[in-house]
Design a protein around this motif. Structure first.
Motif, mmCIF file in Angstrom:
data_model
loop_
_atom_site.group_PDB
_atom_site.id
_atom_site.type_symbol
_atom_site.label_atom_id
_atom_site.label_comp_id
_atom_site.label_asym_id
_atom_site.label_seq_id
_atom_site.Cartn_x
_atom_site.Cartn_y
_atom_site.Cartn_z
ATOM 1 N N ALA A 109 0.840 -1.200 0.000
ATOM 2 C CA ALA A 109 0.000 0.000 0.000
ATOM 3 C C ALA A 109 0.874 1.248 0.000
ATOM 4 O O ALA A 109 2.046 1.202 0.365
ATOM 5 C CB ALA A 109 -0.908 -0.002 1.227
ATOM 6 N N GLN A 110 0.269 2.341 -0.418
ATOM 7 C CA GLN A 110 0.995 3.606 -0.487
ATOM 8 C C GLN A 110 0.122 4.751 0.003
ATOM 9 O O GLN A 110 -1.102 4.702 -0.098
ATOM 10 C CB GLN A 110 1.421 3.915 -1.932
ATOM 11 C CG GLN A 110 2.752 3.332 -2.336
ATOM 12 C CD GLN A 110 3.190 3.843 -3.698
ATOM 13 O OE1 GLN A 110 2.380 3.885 -4.619
ATOM 14 N NE2 GLN A 110 4.435 4.217 -3.830
ATOM 15 N N MET A 111 0.787 5.774 0.493
ATOM 16 C CA MET A 111 0.133 7.053 0.756
ATOM 17 C C MET A 111 0.940 8.143 0.065
ATOM 18 O O MET A 111 2.124 7.962 -0.212
ATOM 19 C CB MET A 111 0.031 7.316 2.270
ATOM 20 C CG MET A 111 -0.984 6.434 2.972
ATOM 21 S SD MET A 111 -1.215 6.830 4.717
ATOM 22 C CE MET A 111 0.276 6.156 5.424
ATOM 23 N N PHE A 112 0.267 9.259 -0.198
ATOM 24 C CA PHE A 112 0.883 10.326 -0.975
ATOM 25 C C PHE A 112 0.722 11.666 -0.265
ATOM 26 O O PHE A 112 -0.226 11.869 0.511
ATOM 27 C CB PHE A 112 0.240 10.417 -2.364
ATOM 28 C CG PHE A 112 0.193 9.094 -3.069
ATOM 29 C CD1 PHE A 112 1.294 8.616 -3.754
ATOM 30 C CD2 PHE A 112 -0.958 8.313 -3.025
ATOM 31 C CE1 PHE A 112 1.255 7.387 -4.402
ATOM 32 C CE2 PHE A 112 -1.006 7.082 -3.668
ATOM 33 C CZ PHE A 112 0.103 6.623 -4.348
ATOM 34 N N THR A 113 1.652 12.556 -0.581
ATOM 35 C CA THR A 113 1.574 13.890 0.008
ATOM 36 C C THR A 113 2.030 14.937 -1.008
ATOM 37 O O THR A 113 2.759 14.621 -1.960
ATOM 38 C CB THR A 113 2.463 13.997 1.273
ATOM 39 O OG1 THR A 113 2.237 15.256 1.896
ATOM 40 C CG2 THR A 113 3.939 13.872 0.912
ATOM 41 N N GLY A 114 1.605 16.140 -0.789
ATOM 42 C CA GLY A 114 2.057 17.243 -1.619
ATOM 43 C C GLY A 114 3.232 17.970 -0.994
ATOM 44 O O GLY A 114 3.824 18.850 -1.614
ATOM 45 N N THR A 115 3.541 17.612 0.234
ATOM 46 C CA THR A 115 4.616 18.289 0.949
ATOM 47 C C THR A 115 5.544 17.267 1.597
ATOM 48 O O THR A 115 5.116 16.460 2.427
ATOM 49 C CB THR A 115 4.039 19.193 2.064
ATOM 50 O OG1 THR A 115 3.074 20.075 1.496
ATOM 51 C CG2 THR A 115 5.145 19.986 2.727
ATOM 52 N N ALA A 116 6.813 17.324 1.184
ATOM 53 C CA ALA A 116 7.789 16.416 1.772
ATOM 54 C C ALA A 116 9.055 17.201 2.147
ATOM 55 O O ALA A 116 9.460 18.087 1.399
ATOM 56 C CB ALA A 116 8.139 15.315 0.785
ATOM 57 N N PRO A 117 9.641 16.876 3.293
ATOM 58 C CA PRO A 117 9.132 15.918 4.262
ATOM 59 C C PRO A 117 7.864 16.441 4.925
ATOM 60 O O PRO A 117 7.645 17.648 5.006
ATOM 61 C CB PRO A 117 10.280 15.781 5.260
ATOM 62 C CG PRO A 117 10.992 17.093 5.180
ATOM 63 C CD PRO A 117 10.879 17.529 3.750
#
Lengths: 70, 283
Positions: free
Chosen positions: B250-258
Motif C-alpha cells: 500500500a501507499q500514501m501520498f503527500t504534496g509536501t515532503a518531508p
C-alpha cells in the motif's frame, strides 16, 4: 589270445530335485503350455536374492503452479 | 491540484505494475513510510507500507522460449502454459497478504527444456485495505471514498476501507501508454503491458486512448527476459509467483515532503514479486 575292447556309451539326463516338494517352477509352469497366461507367486523367499539394477534413477515428480505473498 | 494528484496516482499505478511483475525487484521505490515524526521522509512524496489485505487476480502463468510480446499481441506459440485459472472471467482471486494460496485452476507440467521468458497474466484491478501506525500510536487509514489517491483519502479517521485500484495507464501524457519496457531487474529485464483480454492485444497509442487513459484494458501482462534462463527438468516440482506484500502493498501520498500529512490520499502500491522454480531433492 585276442583282446577285444567293447565301448558302450550311455547318455543319461536327469533332474535333481532338492527338498521334498516340487520346485517353484514346477508349480508355476506345470507343462510347456500353461492354463493361465500370467501366474503370480510369492517373492517372499527371494527377498535376499541378488538383483541387477540401474543406479541412475530418474523420477518425474508431480508438478504444481502456485502463487503466494510474503 | 487535480493534475498533481492524478500524476501521483499514475505514478502509483506505474510502480504497482512494474514491481508486481518483476523478479525480486522494486521499481520506482517511493521509500517506506516512516514511523518517526514525518510519515514522508526526505523528498519522498509517496511512501509504502504493509496493507492488511492485498487481493490480486491471476489468470495464467507460463514459460516461453521466445519473447511472446515481440508483436502487437501475446504470442504463445513458443510457450508452455503452467497455470490456467478455472474462472476465466474473474481469475483466481486471492488475498496475498495472507501468504501462500492455492490457485484455483489447472497446473500443467511444462515440457522439459530451457525457457528464457516467464510470463504472468493478471487482472489490472487490485484491491487493498490499509492502515499504518507510527511509533507515537498515530494511525493513518486509507478510505474508499474516491478522493485523492488511487483508493481515496488517507487520514487518521478509522476505519480503513477495502478499495480497488485500476491500472489503465503507465505514462502521464495525454495518450495511452500501455507498455513499460526493459525495466532492469536482478536477473534480467521486465516488460509490462496493459492488454485487452478478448485478444490479448497490447493497448498503446492515441487511437486507444480516451480521457487520458488506455481503453479496453482488463489485463496486465508481465514478461521477463531472464539473463540465465530457467531449466525445467523431470525433477522440477513447482513454479510459483510470489507477491512481495510486506512493506510494499500500500501507499500514501503527500504534496509536501518531508511531511506528515497524506493529503494525496492512498491506495495500492509498489509491490515486488518474483518467480520461483523448485526441484525435488536429489535421490
Amino acid at each position: 589270445l585276442i583282446a577285444r575292447l567293447t565301448l558302450i556309451f550311455v547318455n543319461l539326463t536327469y533332474r535333481l530335485k532338492l527338498g521334498n516338494g516340487s520346485t517353484d517352477q514346477d508349480v508355476v509352469v506345470s507343462s510347456i503350455i500353461a492354463d493361465q497366461a500370467f501366474n503370480n507367486t510369492s517373492m517372499k523367499k527371494k527377498m535376499l536374492d541378488k538383483v541387477r539394477r540401474k543406479n541412475q534413477i530418474v523420477i518425474q515428480t508431480g508438478f504444481t503452479a502456485s502463487a503466494g505473498g510474503v | 491540484m487535480f493534475s498533481i494528484v492524478r500524476n501521483i496516482i499514475l505514478a502509483s499505478f506505474f510502480s504497482l505494475s512494474i514491481s508486481s511483475l518483476s523478479l525480486a525487484v522494486t521499481a520506482e521505490d517511493s521509500g517506506a513510510c516512516s514511523t518517526g515524526s514525518n510519515l514522508f521522509s526526505g523528498t519522498n512524496t509517496a511512501c509504502r507500507f504493509t496493507p492488511q489485505s492485498y487481493t490480486a487476480k491471476v489468470f495464467e502463468m507460463g514459460l516461453c522460449t521466445v519473447n511472446p510480446m515481440s508483436g502487437a499481441a501475446l504470442d504463445r506459440s513458443t510457450c508452455t502454459t503452467v497455470f490456467t485459472a478455472t474462472d476465466q472471467t474473474n481469475g483466481s482471486s486471492h488475498d496475498f497478504a495472507l501468504g501462500d494460496v492455492d490457485l484455483v485452476g489447472t497446473s500443467t507440467r511444462p515440457i522439459n527444456g530451457t525457457y528464457q521468458y516467464p510470463y504472468i497474466i493478471l487482472s489490472n484491478v487490485f484491491s487493498v485495505k490499509a492502515q499504518f501506525t507510527k511509533t507515537d500510536s498515530t494511525t493513518f487509514y486509507v478510505h474508499n471514498d474516491g478522493g485523492s489517491g488511487s483508493c481515496g483519502t488517507a487520514d487518521t479517521t478509522a476505519p480503513a476501507q477495502e478499495c480497488t485500484s485500476t491500472l489503465n495507464q503507465f505514462g502521464q501524457g495525454a495518450n495511452c501508454d500501455g507498455e513499460y519496457l526493459n525495466a532492469v531487474v536482478a536477473v534480467g529485464t521486465l516488460d509490462g503491458y496493459l492488454m485487452r483480454n478478448s485478444d490479448l492485444d497490447k493497448r498503446d497509442g492515441a487511437s486507444e486512448t480516451s480521457a487520458g487513459v488506455c481503453t479496453n484494458v482488463d489485463r496486465l501482462v508481465g514478461v521477463m527476459n531472464l539473463t540465465v534462463p530457467v531449466v525445467i527438468t523431470p525433477s522440477t516440482m513447482s513454479f510459483k509467483f510470489v507477491f512481495n506484500v510486506t512493506g510494499y502493498g500500500a501507499q500514501m501520498f503527500t504534496g509536501t515532503a518531508p511531511g506528515n500529512t497524506p493529503d494525496g490520499g492512498g491506495g495500492s502500491g509498489p509491490f515486488s514479486g518474483f518467480f520461483e522454480v523448485k526441484d525435488a531433492p536429489a535421490q
